[in-house]
Scaffold this motif. Structure first.
Motif, PDB file in Angstrom:
ATOM      1  N   LEU A 183      46.100  32.972  50.354  1.00  0.00           N
ATOM      2  CA  LEU A 183      46.596  34.319  50.106  1.00  0.00           C
ATOM      3  C   LEU A 183      45.880  34.965  48.927  1.00  0.00           C
ATOM      4  CD1 LEU A 183      48.609  36.620  50.610  1.00  0.00           C
ATOM      5  CD2 LEU A 183      50.240  35.399  49.132  1.00  0.00           C
ATOM      6  N   LEU A 184      45.663  34.209  47.883  1.00  0.00           N
ATOM      7  CA  LEU A 184      44.950  34.744  46.719  1.00  0.00           C
ATOM      8  C   LEU A 184      43.495  35.078  47.049  1.00  0.00           C
ATOM      9  CD1 LEU A 184      46.389  32.404  43.936  1.00  0.00           C
ATOM     10  CD2 LEU A 184      46.951  34.799  44.354  1.00  0.00           C
ATOM     11  N   HIS A 185      42.889  34.298  47.938  1.00  0.00           N
ATOM     12  CA  HIS A 185      41.540  34.633  48.374  1.00  0.00           C
ATOM     13  C   HIS A 185      41.533  35.925  49.193  1.00  0.00           C
ATOM     14  CE1 HIS A 185      38.876  31.481  46.992  1.00  0.00           C
ATOM     15  NE2 HIS A 185      39.785  30.563  47.275  1.00  0.00           N
ATOM     16  N   LEU A 186      42.541  36.122  50.004  1.00  0.00           N
ATOM     17  CA  LEU A 186      42.633  37.374  50.752  1.00  0.00           C
ATOM     18  C   LEU A 186      42.796  38.568  49.821  1.00  0.00           C
ATOM     19  CD1 LEU A 186      44.918  36.338  53.769  1.00  0.00           C
ATOM     20  CD2 LEU A 186      42.451  36.782  53.797  1.00  0.00           C
ATOM     21  N   LEU A 187      43.451  38.358  48.694  1.00  0.00           N
ATOM     22  CA  LEU A 187      43.624  39.416  47.697  1.00  0.00           C
ATOM     23  C   LEU A 187      42.421  39.518  46.756  1.00  0.00           C
ATOM     24  CD1 LEU A 187      47.374  38.794  46.754  1.00  0.00           C
ATOM     25  CD2 LEU A 187      46.445  40.520  48.321  1.00  0.00           C
ATOM     26  N   GLN A 188      41.336  38.806  47.066  1.00  0.00           N
ATOM     27  CA  GLN A 188      40.099  38.812  46.273  1.00  0.00           C
ATOM     28  C   GLN A 188      40.302  38.256  44.861  1.00  0.00           C
ATOM     29  OE1 GLN A 188      37.287  39.800  48.096  1.00  0.00           O
ATOM     30  NE2 GLN A 188      38.890  39.808  49.663  1.00  0.00           N
ATOM     31  N   LEU A 189      41.286  37.381  44.699  1.00  0.00           N
ATOM     32  CA  LEU A 189      41.555  36.757  43.404  1.00  0.00           C
ATOM     33  C   LEU A 189      41.182  35.286  43.376  1.00  0.00           C
ATOM     34  CD1 LEU A 189      45.072  38.344  42.654  1.00  0.00           C
ATOM     35  CD2 LEU A 189      42.834  39.067  41.793  1.00  0.00           C
ATOM     36  N   GLY A 190      40.483  34.820  44.400  1.00  0.00           N
ATOM     37  CA  GLY A 190      40.133  33.413  44.490  1.00  0.00           C
ATOM     38  C   GLY A 190      39.323  32.890  43.316  1.00  0.00           C
ATOM     39  N   PRO A 191      38.252  33.579  42.876  1.00  0.00           N
ATOM     40  CA  PRO A 191      37.469  33.047  41.747  1.00  0.00           C
ATOM     41  C   PRO A 191      38.282  32.849  40.478  1.00  0.00           C
ATOM     42  CG  PRO A 191      36.232  34.753  42.891  1.00  0.00           C
ATOM     43  CD  PRO A 191      37.605  34.753  43.480  1.00  0.00           C
ATOM     44  N   ILE A 192      39.214  33.762  40.200  1.00  0.00           N
ATOM     45  CA  ILE A 192      40.023  33.627  38.992  1.00  0.00           C
ATOM     46  C   ILE A 192      40.913  32.388  39.071  1.00  0.00           C
ATOM     47  CG2 ILE A 192      41.783  34.748  37.585  1.00  0.00           C
ATOM     48  CD1 ILE A 192      40.697  37.416  38.484  1.00  0.00           C
ATOM     49  N   VAL A 193      41.513  32.164  40.251  1.00  0.00           N
ATOM     50  CA  VAL A 193      42.384  31.003  40.422  1.00  0.00           C
ATOM     51  C   VAL A 193      41.576  29.713  40.331  1.00  0.00           C
ATOM     52  CG1 VAL A 193      43.957  29.845  42.007  1.00  0.00           C
ATOM     53  CG2 VAL A 193      43.999  32.336  41.802  1.00  0.00           C
ATOM     54  N   ARG A 194      40.396  29.701  40.944  1.00  0.00           N
ATOM     55  CA  ARG A 194      39.553  28.507  40.878  1.00  0.00           C
ATOM     56  C   ARG A 194      39.114  28.217  39.443  1.00  0.00           C
ATOM     57  NH1 ARG A 194      40.166  25.918  45.792  1.00  0.00           N
ATOM     58  NH2 ARG A 194      39.806  27.386  47.505  1.00  0.00           N
ATOM     59  N   CYS A 195      38.830  29.260  38.685  1.00  0.00           N
ATOM     60  CA  CYS A 195      38.443  29.061  37.287  1.00  0.00           C
ATOM     61  C   CYS A 195      39.576  28.439  36.483  1.00  0.00           C
ATOM     62  CB  CYS A 195      38.013  30.393  36.678  1.00  0.00           C
ATOM     63  SG  CYS A 195      37.496  30.302  34.951  1.00  0.00           S
ATOM     64  N   LEU A 196      40.789  28.943  36.667  1.00  0.00           N
ATOM     65  CA  LEU A 196      41.936  28.362  35.972  1.00  0.00           C
ATOM     66  C   LEU A 196      42.162  26.915  36.384  1.00  0.00           C
ATOM     67  CD1 LEU A 196      44.443  31.369  36.161  1.00  0.00           C
ATOM     68  CD2 LEU A 196      43.048  30.653  34.208  1.00  0.00           C
ATOM     69  N   GLU A 197      41.979  26.640  37.659  1.00  0.00           N
ATOM     70  CA  GLU A 197      42.144  25.265  38.145  1.00  0.00           C
ATOM     71  C   GLU A 197      41.105  24.343  37.519  1.00  0.00           C
ATOM     72  OE1 GLU A 197      42.224  22.804  42.399  1.00  0.00           O
ATOM     73  OE2 GLU A 197      41.947  24.990  42.361  1.00  0.00           O
ATOM     74  N   ALA A 198      39.861  24.821  37.392  1.00  0.00           N
ATOM     75  CA  ALA A 198      38.808  24.004  36.795  1.00  0.00           C
ATOM     76  C   ALA A 198      39.105  23.692  35.336  1.00  0.00           C
ATOM     77  CB  ALA A 198      37.457  24.714  36.925  1.00  0.00           C
ATOM     78  N   PHE A 199      39.600  24.667  34.583  1.00  0.00           N
ATOM     79  CA  PHE A 199      39.918  24.418  33.185  1.00  0.00           C
ATOM     80  C   PHE A 199      41.141  23.512  33.046  1.00  0.00           C
ATOM     81  CE2 PHE A 199      36.978  27.815  32.262  1.00  0.00           C
ATOM     82  CZ  PHE A 199      36.494  27.485  31.011  1.00  0.00           C
ATOM     83  N   CYS A 200      42.074  23.591  33.975  1.00  0.00           N
ATOM     84  CA  CYS A 200      43.203  22.666  33.950  1.00  0.00           C
ATOM     85  C   CYS A 200      42.742  21.231  34.197  1.00  0.00           C
ATOM     86  CB  CYS A 200      44.234  23.075  35.000  1.00  0.00           C
ATOM     87  SG  CYS A 200      45.114  24.603  34.622  1.00  0.00           S
ATOM     88  N   ILE A 201      41.802  21.058  35.118  1.00  0.00           N
ATOM     89  CA  ILE A 201      41.253  19.727  35.367  1.00  0.00           C
ATOM     90  C   ILE A 201      40.527  19.211  34.138  1.00  0.00           C
ATOM     91  CG2 ILE A 201      39.573  18.447  36.746  1.00  0.00           C
ATOM     92  CD1 ILE A 201      40.219  20.313  39.076  1.00  0.00           C
ATOM     93  N   TYR A 202      39.762  20.095  33.493  1.00  0.00           N
ATOM     94  CA  TYR A 202      39.044  19.687  32.285  1.00  0.00           C
ATOM     95  C   TYR A 202      40.014  19.275  31.184  1.00  0.00           C
ATOM     96  CZ  TYR A 202      36.112  19.949  28.118  1.00  0.00           C
ATOM     97  OH  TYR A 202      35.470  19.668  26.941  1.00  0.00           O
TER      98      TYR A 202
END
Length: 476
Positions: A71-90
């Motif tokens: 759903l977030l990708h459909l709203l064109q917010l996918g890169p922002i969510v992926r970035c937050l996920e990457a920093f959470c993993i880090y």
């Protein structure tokens, strides 16, 4: 493990350019410029959709139960969510002891003797982070050459027609130029990591600076030349663009047809032949988009398991830059002949000379990079030696000076050089991620990197381009 700065830069440029483009399109609407508004939105939304599809494809979200992410990708917010996920993993690395790790082996760059292999343990969290880096590096290239490059050309063309630069338009042009140069830089690093996958590659800051200067002069000069030509010969710019796209799009297919290789079926196991064809067409279209504005460091080779040409082809690079210089000079000459009164406030001969010199400066920084700053320059012959061995580049000199059965390969590599051995070893090597200089290759299409600890123990698994990589697992 390094901080995922490259992911943050990619998302920042994507968000900033999209915001600036939406604001500028609203100003065009207020001024009644419907055409400029539509084109600005087109060059913003199309690459944004391609970025969302690329992230979804690499992470295989369609085959996993993640409706919120879709759903977030459909709203064109996918890169922002992926970035937050990457920093959470880090941030979670080191807090919990991982039950399984992978052991990777990389060769060191030889320094006068034989290279030694270095072993390193890589945990699951690092593997997930490598996947995110790989995805964002590819989306940076897509955003740069399918979105930012045409956007910069359009806005500069509008500036020429309207004899002025507004704050919103100038901001968007600066962000677009930075996005293009960053995408070209990521493309260069990706090419290095793929060609020298077996080695521990360390890209120094001076190499980044040299690539940045090389790409900045090359891309800026190309964009200005296209804008100047299109401002006086509006209809003739279409054949120029179409010929460039057709040549670079069909060239990999022509080489593939000449090789008589079977159709690539190993890109992704769930794709049909039609889906594979669409992916390959998109790859060659992106390859044409890159070469439209600058030299693509990643050369597409459809008959290779990785779809990438791993040889250092000096001849092809030399021919590209010579033809591009001739094309730019021809377009500038036509602009100088047919220029109108709108250019009365500038010195046309001086501008023409400055653009040609700027392109020469770009070539100079390119030669400096390959001769002195390339992290793997000990693994291939020098630039001057490689260009000297180009048979068609020196014409009569080479035909009379070189022996009949001499080494005349197009790659400019000596038969016994370490680079030749490296290319032979690369036939079974795997693709690597561009932010992974010292690590192993991770399957970015395999969702078991997230869900299954047992799969980390597999010795051989399929890669994103149909290649295979070997990894050993052991208890931490």
């Amino acid at each position: 493990m390094r901080l995922p700065i490259s992911i943050f830069v990619s998302v920042s440029l994507f968000t900033a350019e999209t915001t600036a483009a939406l604001y500028l399109s609203s100003t065009y609407r207020s001024a009644g410029d419907r055409i400029w508004q539509g084109l600005t939105l087109l060059f913003t939304l199309v690459p944004s959709v391609l970025v969302q599809l690329t992230l979804t494809f690499i992470h295989r979200d369609l085959s996993r139960d993640r409706p919120l992410v879709l759903l977030l990708h459909l709203l064109q917010l996918g890169p922002i969510v992926r970035c937050l996920e990457a920093f959470c993993i880090y941030g979670s690395v080191g807090r919990v002891e991982e039950p399984y790790v992978s052991i990777t082996r990389k060769k060191q760059i030889p320094r006068g003797g034989q290279s030694e292999e270095v072993e390193r343990q890589v945990g699951q969290a690092e593997g997930k982070l490598f996947t995110h880096r790989a995805a964002f590096a590819r989306t940076s290239v897509i955003q740069a050459f399918l979105g930012s490059a045409p956007q910069l050309t359009l806005q500069l063309y509008i500036c020429v027609l309207q004899h002025g630069v507004s704050i919103g338009r100038g901001t968007l042009m600066v962000i677009s130029l930075l996005s293009i140069v960053y995408g070209a830089l990521r493309c260069n690093i990706l090419a290095i990591k793929i060609k020298y996958d077996d080695y521990e590659v360390d890209v120094r800051p001076v190499a980044y600076v040299c690539i940045f200067l090389w790409r900045s002069f090359e891309i800026a000069t190309r964009v200005v030349v296209l804008v100047l030509f299109s401002s006086v010969l509006k209809l003739w710019i279409l054949p120029v663009v179409l010929v460039n796209f057709l040549v670079f799009s069909l060239y990999p297919w022509i080489l593939f047809w000449q090789s008589h290789s079977p159709f690539p079926e190993n890109i992704e196991k769930t794709l049909t032949r039609v889906g594979t064809t669409i992916v390959l067409c998109m790859l060659t279209f992106l390859y044409a988009g890159i070469n439209m504005f600058c030299w693509s460091a990643v050369q597409v080779k459809l008959n290779d398991p990785d779809l990438i040409n791993k040889s250092q082809n000096w001849y092809r690079m030399a021919v590209y830059y010579m033809l591009r210089f001739v094309e730019n000079a021809s377009l500038l000459l036509l602009w100088y002949v047919y220029k109108t009164d709108i250019y009365g406030f500038i010195c046309a001969p001086l501008l023409l000379l400055q653009l040609l010199v700027a392109y020469g400066v770009a070539v100079f920084f390119m030669l400096v990079f390959y001769q002195f700053c390339h992290p793997c320059r000990r693994l291939f012959s020098s630039v001057t030696h490689g260009l000297w061995e180009c048979p068609s580049l020196l014409c009569l000199i080479c035909s009379t000076a070189s022996p009949p059965n001499g080494p005349m390969g197009t790659s400019g590599l000596e038969p016994g050089s370490p680079a030749a051995d490296k290319e032979a070893a690369n036939d079974g090597s795997s693709d690597t991620t561009e932010d992974l200089p010292n690590e192993t290759t991770y399957d970015v299409l395999d969702d078991t990197i997230y869900d299954s600890l047992n799969e980390m123990g597999n010795n051989i698994h399929t890669g994103i381009n149909g290649d295979f990589s070997q990894s050993a697992s052991c208890n931490a």
